[in-house]
Enzyme design. Structure first.
Site, short mmCIF file in Angstrom:
data_model
loop_
_atom_site.label_atom_id
_atom_site.label_comp_id
_atom_site.label_asym_id
_atom_site.label_seq_id
_atom_site.Cartn_x
_atom_site.Cartn_y
_atom_site.Cartn_z
N SER A 19 61.72 46.09 24.50
CA SER A 19 61.44 45.23 25.65
C SER A 19 60.17 44.39 25.45
CB SER A 19 61.29 46.09 26.90
OG SER A 19 61.00 45.28 28.01
N LYS A 43 63.08 41.75 28.82
CA LYS A 43 61.68 41.95 29.22
C LYS A 43 61.68 42.66 30.57
CE LYS A 43 57.19 40.29 29.51
NZ LYS A 43 56.67 41.50 28.91
N SER A 44 60.70 43.52 30.82
CA SER A 44 60.68 44.27 32.08
C SER A 44 60.65 43.34 33.29
CB SER A 44 59.46 45.20 32.13
OG SER A 44 59.54 46.16 31.11
N LEU A 71 52.73 42.08 31.92
CA LEU A 71 54.04 42.17 32.58
C LEU A 71 54.36 40.96 33.47
CD1 LEU A 71 54.19 45.99 33.50
CD2 LEU A 71 55.57 44.82 31.79
N CYS A 126 53.49 52.03 33.54
CA CYS A 126 52.63 51.12 34.32
C CYS A 126 51.95 51.88 35.45
CB CYS A 126 53.46 49.95 34.82
SG CYS A 126 55.01 50.45 35.54
N ASN A 189 56.12 53.73 24.55
CA ASN A 189 55.54 52.43 24.87
C ASN A 189 54.26 52.27 24.04
OD1 ASN A 189 54.91 49.99 26.30
ND2 ASN A 189 56.12 50.79 28.01
N THR A 190 53.56 51.19 24.23
CA THR A 190 52.33 50.97 23.44
C THR A 190 51.29 52.06 23.74
OG1 THR A 190 51.62 49.50 25.20
CG2 THR A 190 52.54 48.47 23.24
N GLY A 241 58.28 52.71 17.98
CA GLY A 241 56.84 52.72 17.77
C GLY A 241 56.57 52.62 16.29
C1 FMN Z 1 53.99 41.51 23.11
C2 FMN Z 1 54.56 42.79 23.65
C3 FMN Z 1 55.14 42.80 24.92
C4 FMN Z 1 55.70 43.98 25.43
N1 FMN Z 1 56.29 43.97 26.67
C5 FMN Z 1 56.87 45.10 27.15
C6 FMN Z 1 57.56 45.10 28.40
O1 FMN Z 1 57.70 44.08 29.09
N2 FMN Z 1 58.10 46.28 28.82
C7 FMN Z 1 58.03 47.44 28.10
O2 FMN Z 1 58.55 48.49 28.53
N3 FMN Z 1 57.40 47.46 26.89
C8 FMN Z 1 56.84 46.33 26.41
N4 FMN Z 1 56.22 46.34 25.17
C9 FMN Z 1 56.21 47.59 24.38
C10 FMN Z 1 57.35 47.58 23.32
O3 FMN Z 1 58.62 47.49 23.93
C11 FMN Z 1 57.30 48.85 22.43
O4 FMN Z 1 57.50 50.00 23.23
C12 FMN Z 1 55.99 49.00 21.68
O5 FMN Z 1 55.53 47.75 21.21
C13 FMN Z 1 56.11 49.98 20.49
O6 FMN Z 1 57.07 49.54 19.55
P1 FMN Z 1 56.69 48.68 18.21
O7 FMN Z 1 55.59 49.41 17.52
O8 FMN Z 1 57.97 48.63 17.44
O9 FMN Z 1 56.25 47.34 18.70
C14 FMN Z 1 55.65 45.18 24.66
C15 FMN Z 1 55.06 45.15 23.38
C16 FMN Z 1 54.53 43.99 22.86
C17 FMN Z 1 53.92 44.01 21.47
#
Ligand code: FMN
Length: 302
Positions: A19, A43-44, A71, A126, A189-190, A241
């Site tokens: 997302s 996107k959320s 968000l 969140c 998530n991050t 992740g």
């Molecule tokens: C630019 C950006 C925007 C993100 N927006 C969302 C979001 O809207 N909703 C959500 O649940 N996670 C969001 N995330 C988190 C990602 O979906 C994912 O869980 C996180 O980046 C870990 O995965 P990755 O290491 O492959 O990026 C976002 C991440 C990034 C880098």
């Protein structure tokens, strides 16, 4: 070889666009699906129109990304056009929702179920404004309350809370969510918040100063979280992740993930990331004599 059934979602391979990364509108999501993603996450979507943080919001650093997008959302009331456009998407579409209270989560879920997404991801990473900004997903009880409330309005559409690595005991959060009616678990998530400082400018790079860390730096944490969740629940897991290549994806499957999310890697490898990762998985599987990806899900457990 890579065909995956994730909670009833029929996927040509286990890769899922995460997302918020890359697919921020229907046209892009459809393109990502055409380019090989097994499923795509929107996107959320939040309760009402909201602007995000000021630029810069995303930054690449040595070992991944850091973002404070904030968000931004058009709100569920303005989401119809995007859902309609996504009806022709080549891969299953997962909607993602967020709120700042349990009532807001159910309001958004109710507002989008009519569009019949293949699945609803509940972003519980969140802050809960009714509990002094505590992240919903850091408490098993609060996470379960959100899942239970959303399950009540979602009917047959499978629901999947997306957990935060900030939880003290992520396995306990996952188990509580399963008990409350989650059909799958998404992790992670991050991580953060983190910070990057520009030494020459003598100040933080992100306008928001702090942001969520993603990409290769968080892979060991994501693997550990998925491994622990796999031992605590029986519903399938979408693990993500720091997954950047086929070998990472195989490791994530071995930790216990049935579906594998890809986010930051789209910054490094482009929109082809899904096809490249799938091909690399197949190469490894052929070398190892693995005929189906199902054979290795959870393989790293005793
Ligand atoms: C630019 C950006 C925007 C993100 N927006 C969302 C979001 O809207 N909703 C959500 O649940 N996670 C969001 N995330 C988190 C990602 O979906 C994912 O869980 C996180 O980046 C870990 O995965 P990755 O290491 O492959 O990026 C976002 C991440 C990034 C880098």
């Amino acid at each position: 070889m890579l065909e995956t059934d994730f909670c009833g979602l029929k996927m040509k391979n286990p890769t899922v666009l995460a997302s918020g990364v890359m697919g921020c509108n229907a046209a892009l999501l459809k393109r990502v699906a055409r380019e090989g993603a097994g499923a795509v996450t929107m996107k959320s979507i939040g309760p009402k129109e909201k602007e995000g943080h000021k630029n810069p919001t995303v930054l690449e650093w040595e070992h991944g990304l850091i973002n404070a997008v904030g968000l931004p959302t058009a709100g569920y009331k303005n989401a119809e056009k995007e859902f309609k456009e996504l009806e022709k998407c080549k891969s299953p579409v997962i909607a993602s929702i967020y709120g700042s209270s349990i009532e807001e989560f159910t309001e958004v879920a109710e507002g989008i179920i009519g569009f019949e997404p293949a699945m609803i991801e509940i972003n519980i990473s969140c802050p809960n404004t009714k509990r002094e900004g505590q992240i919903f997903g850091t408490s098993p009880e609060v996470a379960a309350e959100v899942v239970k409330a959303v399950a009540e309005v979602c009917g047959k559409i499978p629901i999947m809370p997306k957990l935060t690595p900030q939880a003290n005991n992520i396995a306990a959060v996952a188990a509580a969510c399963e008990q409350a009616g989650a059909n799958a678990i998404c992790a992670i998530n991050t991580l953060g918040p983190g910070m990057v400082i520009d030494a020459d400018a003598r100040k933080p790079v992100l306008a928001n100063k702090f942001g969520g860390v993603s990409g290769p730096a968080i892979k060991p944490i994501a693997l550990r979280c998925v491994y622990q969740i796999y031992e605590a629940v029986s519903v399938p897991i979408l693990g993500l992740g720091g997954i950047s290549n086929g070998r990472d994806a195989i490791e994530m499957a071995m930790a216990g993930a049935t579906a594998i999310g890809v986010g930051s890697a789209t910054f490094y490898r482009g929109i082809e990331a899904f096809k490249l990762i799938s091909d690399e998985m197949k190469t490894w599987m052929k070398e190892q004599g693995v005929k189906s990806i199902k054979e290795i899900v959870g393989a790293a457990h005793d």
